[in-house]
Every structure is written in structure tokens, then in C-alpha cells.
Design a protein around this motif. Structure first.
Motif, PDB file in Angstrom:
ATOM      1  N   VAL A  56      -9.368   0.756   4.118  1.00 54.76           N
ATOM      2  CA  VAL A  56      -8.704   1.696   3.222  1.00 54.76           C
ATOM      3  C   VAL A  56      -9.752   2.734   2.855  1.00 54.76           C
ATOM      4  CG1 VAL A  56      -7.589   2.040   0.991  1.00 54.76           C
ATOM      5  CG2 VAL A  56      -7.108  -0.026   2.310  1.00 54.76           C
ATOM      6  N   ASN A  72       0.833  -1.200   0.000  1.00 57.73           N
ATOM      7  CA  ASN A  72       0.000   0.000   0.000  1.00 57.73           C
ATOM      8  C   ASN A  72       0.871   1.255   0.000  1.00 57.73           C
ATOM      9  OD1 ASN A  72      -2.943  -1.017   0.548  1.00 57.73           O
ATOM     10  ND2 ASN A  72      -1.586  -2.215   1.868  1.00 57.73           N
ATOM     11  N   LYS A  78      -0.550   4.867  -0.244  1.00 59.56           N
ATOM     12  CA  LYS A  78      -1.489   5.322   0.784  1.00 59.56           C
ATOM     13  C   LYS A  78      -0.729   5.785   2.029  1.00 59.56           C
ATOM     14  CE  LYS A  78      -4.620   1.804  -0.886  1.00 59.56           C
ATOM     15  NZ  LYS A  78      -3.655   1.247  -1.828  1.00 59.56           N
ATOM     16  N   ALA A 100      -4.740   4.009   4.734  1.00 56.00           N
ATOM     17  CA  ALA A 100      -4.815   2.579   5.061  1.00 56.00           C
ATOM     18  C   ALA A 100      -4.692   2.454   6.580  1.00 56.00           C
ATOM     19  CB  ALA A 100      -3.690   1.813   4.375  1.00 56.00           C
TER      20      ALA A 100
END
Length: 170
Positions: free
Chosen positions: A108, A13, A16, A74
Motif C-alpha cells: 500500500v 481498502n 485506495k 493498493a
């Protein structure tokens, strides 16, 4: 162990801002910490790893700020306590003493998926679709991507222009 959990999730991720929950605080590390320091006006903690943190009760204050600046969030949270982990290991026949807690990616958020019930400036984000067939029918569907509410209907094409005249789309 929590940093290993962080990097495992952050590696999947990387686009994020990752919030890692430790106790009653959310922590952000390295480049996420630098971004959060600037956007959220948080104090940077030095040491071996750069990080910022804020109490969990402030989550509804800070998530919208990150989202409104074009980022996604996230959330990593604790999914089991050390006592739960020790009990599971005993049942599985493992004799390892657990000194860490299980954490996983639990949410998320993006600007289109985060809904703050305390935010008086909430505006729905709609998707509109319609289609006509050759038997004088028109189908219309509206989808609110924030609340996941879906509306659909149909009418005869004879009244199509009259009905479409009443729709106001932003």
C-alpha cells in the motif's frame, strides 16, 4: 476467481485505488478505472466490467501520478502459480484441479511511503522532535518517513540556542 480476490481486498481498502496484477498488466476496475482513465489518460475497456489496464513496466510512471493527486494505491499481485497451487493441493491430499492463481495485497503506497529512485524531484518528508530535561541536556531526533532513516543526537542546553540556530526546517 481474480474478481473475487479483487473484491475481497477492495472491500477492506475501499479508500485506495486498487491495482490488480494479471500476467504482465495491472488492471483497475469500476470507480478506480474511471479515476485512472481521467488521471492516467488510459483507454476504458467496456464489456461486462469497466476496466483500464497498463503494462507492469509503466508502474513507476503511473503510481506517482495517482499519489500526487491525493490518493493511495493498493497493489494486488500473484503470490503463487497454478503449478505451485496444484503441488500444494496434492501434498495436502486434495484432488481439486486448480485453474486460478493466488493473489494477495502486497503493498500500500501513500505519498509519504512511495520512493521512486528514478524521480529526480524527490524531496524527503521529515518529522522533527526535540526535548529538554532539567539537567541542561537537549535531545533531537529526525525521521525521514519516506526512506525510514532515523537520526538522533543530543547537546548541552548552554549551546542550545547556538545549535538550534544552525537547524533549517522546512
Amino acid at each position: 476467481p481474480s474478481m473475487q480476490q479483487y473484491w475481497t481486498i477492495k472491500s477492506k481498502n475501499h479508500d485506495k485505488v486498487v491495482f490488480l496484477k494479471r500476467g504482465i498488466f495491472y488492471w483497475m476496475f469500476y470507480e478506480d478505472a474511471i479515476l485512472c482513465k481521467r488521471l492516467l489518460d488510459l483507454k476504458m475497456d467496456g464489456g461486462k466490467k469497466y476496466h483500464v489496464e497498463f503494462p507492469e513496466k509503466s508502474i513507476e510512471k503511473y503510481v506517482p501520478i495517482i499519489l500526487n493527486n491525493g490518493y493511495r494505491v493498493a497493489m494486488i499481485e500473484q503470490t503463487a502459480t497454478t503449478k505451485m497451487m496444484e503441488k500444494r493441493h496434492l501434498l495436502e491430499g486434495k484432488k481439486q484441479n486448480i485453474k486460478w492463481v493466488a493473489r494477495e495485497l502486497v503493498n500500500v503506497y501513500s505519498k509519504g511511503t512511495y520512493f521512486d529512485v528514478n524521480d529526480g524531484s524527490y524531496e524527503s518528508k521529515w518529522v522533527l522532535a526535540f526535548g529538554c530535561d532539567f539537567s541542561q541536556n537537549v535531545g533531537v531526533a529526525f525521521f525521514d518517513v519516506t526512506t525510514l532513516k532515523f537520526y538522533a543526537g543530543s547537546f548541552k542546553i548552554i549551546r542550545c540556542l547556538e545549535s538550534l540556530g544552525h537547524l533549517q526546517c522546512n
